[in-house]
Design an enzyme around this catalytic site. Structure first.
Site, PDB file in Angstrom:
ATOM      1  N   SER A 149       1.566  20.629  15.937  1.00 28.95           N
ATOM      2  CA  SER A 149       0.568  20.599  17.004  1.00 28.95           C
ATOM      3  C   SER A 149       1.244  20.268  18.349  1.00 28.95           C
ATOM      4  CB  SER A 149      -0.541  19.612  16.621  1.00 28.95           C
ATOM      5  OG  SER A 149      -1.679  19.801  17.424  1.00 28.95           O
ATOM      6  N   ASP A 226      -7.983  26.035  10.540  1.00 26.07           N
ATOM      7  CA  ASP A 226      -7.669  25.005  11.537  1.00 26.07           C
ATOM      8  C   ASP A 226      -8.738  25.045  12.632  1.00 26.07           C
ATOM      9  OD1 ASP A 226      -6.593  23.619  13.760  1.00 26.07           O
ATOM     10  OD2 ASP A 226      -4.552  24.034  13.081  1.00 26.07           O
ATOM     11  N   HIS A 259      -5.799  21.609   9.928  1.00 26.87           N
ATOM     12  CA  HIS A 259      -4.835  21.046  10.876  1.00 26.87           C
ATOM     13  C   HIS A 259      -4.211  19.745  10.358  1.00 26.87           C
ATOM     14  CE1 HIS A 259      -3.247  21.320  14.973  1.00 26.87           C
ATOM     15  NE2 HIS A 259      -3.451  20.022  15.160  1.00 26.87           N
TER      16      HIS A 259
END
Lengths: 282, 282
Positions: A149, A226, A259
């Site tokens: 991320s 995600d 995620h």
């Protein structure tokens, strides 16, 4: 000069050892903590080093405790260094929001008040910690870099700016184009001000479009469940640029994954194996 | 009657899925949360179920996020249920100490005020949750049980009291003789009062010494760098009894490992493989 390191913790894990260190960072002007995994020293006396950069809200321990990377790293003989995601401490500027300030350093050098006094994570990693692992921890082998991320953004930017320092780069659900998505715009506005030319120095899409010198092999995994995929991540933007400039990037869309660290745990062994093939060759 | 379950989270992990559920426990008189890992439903339609009982201070998520058990469980086709370690909530008695009260239920039925109103973890697991997994979650396969520290105590006690319900039992650094070590004495005094005859009903050493019926295969792993080994754990006490009564117990002393989840992560695959050999046979 060797850096003064305080060993906070050590735990045997698989056939290696997990360490946690504290040191005073002269770049960030505060105490910093990082974690380090070392494979069995008797079997692997000069292991390659993988840098892992974590995402928003994380510190050095999220990957350490949740990714399960030590199993494959112990087997492959790979060391892993896990820095924190921002400067820390009561003297360090912060806000209530989780996507700015402490835990959200975005791996850049801030230019704006009040952030510029401490938020220089790029120099911290690229100079201070890079020197520390060699001088004080004795690493002499090659390096690779990976992240998740915000940390995927950090890994891509670090590798694109320093292709001579790393053999390969990989990311889980990276922010590839921070200057054009809300998380990145919010952070860049605060840390860098209004000048979008300055923003583009910290944007993987821009850096890849203009890259010179060696291209590093890139592996990106992205879960299609995600929740941040459409608004914040958009990895296809980087794929499009990679194809245009002939940069060796593989994007894998992983069906059903989100995620979380459960996603990272599911594919971290494949990332370590990806890096290993480049770290093994002299 | 099916129990009312609220799904809090679900995450794809490896080739399976991690779930987190909330439900009202009529045994504990409070809302409870538990986690559940299911292997790929298409490949494993009726998986065996491993119960994991965690240690002091833990809830259902410590094992879920830190043990890395899903990798082997997905491959072997094993489901895992991870209950909480005590009743929870503002209405539930608690103390400031971490080794008593919430997070420290010791998997027994308390008899003393103020604990007896909620602290009935044994009945909760053995009756309510055991029924829930069959009636509401549809499990029809065989069960095994494992745990860590206080949860190792819980797993051993649960298995020794209910050998017909489980095929095998394993533990990491279990409290095997709580009535004679400080953690156990402190908890048993509070939850059960002064009567040591009552204490012995919740002590694996006593239960194994007096066991009747089927003996279950037991695997125990213990790190020799565990700081609690000498004062709180003392697994050799259980080994001595197992030898005396001919109970099939294997104790492995693992050099260099401590009491942390890094130790559990290092050997959890071997524990799952241990259970699998007994769960596979009809």
């Amino acid at each position: 000069m060797p850096h003064e390191l305080t060993l906070l913790e050590q735990h045997k894990v698989f056939d290696g050892c997990q360490y946690r260190y504290r040191h005073y960072s002269t770049t960030l002007n505060c105490e910093m903590t990082f974690s380090l995994f070392l494979p069995n020293k008797k079997k692997f006396s000069s292991p390659p080093l993988l840098w892992w950069l974590s995402g928003l809200t994380c510190n050095d321990e999220n990957f350490t405790t949740k990714a399960g990377a030590q199993q494959a790293a112990a087997r492959l003989g790979m060391a892993i260094i896990m820095p924190d995601t921002s400067p820390r401490g009561p003297e360090v500027a912060d806000v209530k929001e989780w996507d700015l300030g402490q835990g959200a350093g975005f791996y850049l050098n801030a230019t704006q008040t009040p952030w510029a006094a401490h938020y220089r994570m790029y120099d911290y990693l690229n100079e201070e910690l890079y020197s520390l692992v060699q001088v004080s921890l004795g690493f002499t082998g090659p390096h690779a870099i990976a992240g998740h991320s915000m940390g995927g953004h950090g890994a891509l930017v670090m590798a694109l700016k320093n292709p001579h320092k790393f053999r390969s780069v990989s990311a889980f659900a990276p922010i590839v184009n921070p200057m054009d998505v809300p998380w990145g715009q919010n952070a860049f506005q605060a840390y860098l001000g209004n000048n979008r030319d300055l923003w583009s120095e910290w944007d993987a899409c821009k850096l890849m479009a203009d890259y010179q010198g060696t291209a590093l092999p890139v592996l990106i995994d992205q879960g299609d469940e995600d929740p941040f995929l459409q608004q914040q991540l958009q990895p296809e933007k980087l794929v499009e640029i990679a194809e245009k400039v002939n940069y060796p990037l593989t994007l894998r869309i992983q069906p059903g994954y989100d995620h979380s660290y459960y996603f990272i745990a599911s594919f971290i062994e494949e990332h370590l194996t990806f890096h290993q093939q480049y770290l093994q060759n002299a």
